[in-house]
Scaffold this active site. Sequence first.
Site: not given
Length: 157
Positions: A61, A100
């Site tokens: 990701s 993230k």
Amino acid sequence: MCTVDILQIIREPVWFIECETLIPAGFPSPAEDERGQPIDLNKILLPHPTHTYLARVNGLSMDGPPSHIPDGALLAIDCSLKPQVGHIVVAAVDGEFTVKRLEKRGSTYWLVPDNPAHTAIEVRGKDHVKVWGVVTHVVTEMINGQLNHHVRTRRLQ
């Protein structure tokens, strides 16, 4: 989701010789034969040793721009730094670690992946998401297989 495994590390100096000559990424130029002073990677990667951890990325990701953090990369995570918008952070989402980018959209904070194939996570409070630390460095292996042989992982509960 891109997860992280926290690693045990030895906190002894790791010394390398620093080359004072900059290495261009464009056209080659003659390099000096001079060697610089030894540098300690622990001082660079772990400036706050009691608050800094290494973790291995598990997932894709964050492999898009601008961070390009690949699966298997090592992250240096400083838990003493205050997370700010734009920082790459390690957070616990419903008890599971993820890495993230922290963003703010309006009055809402989000954990945003750099890979557009993955979805962002809305931060809905401290019970849902707890930012654990700020990623300060990424160590990426260019020859597969060597890093895994020298760094062992264990999951923190």
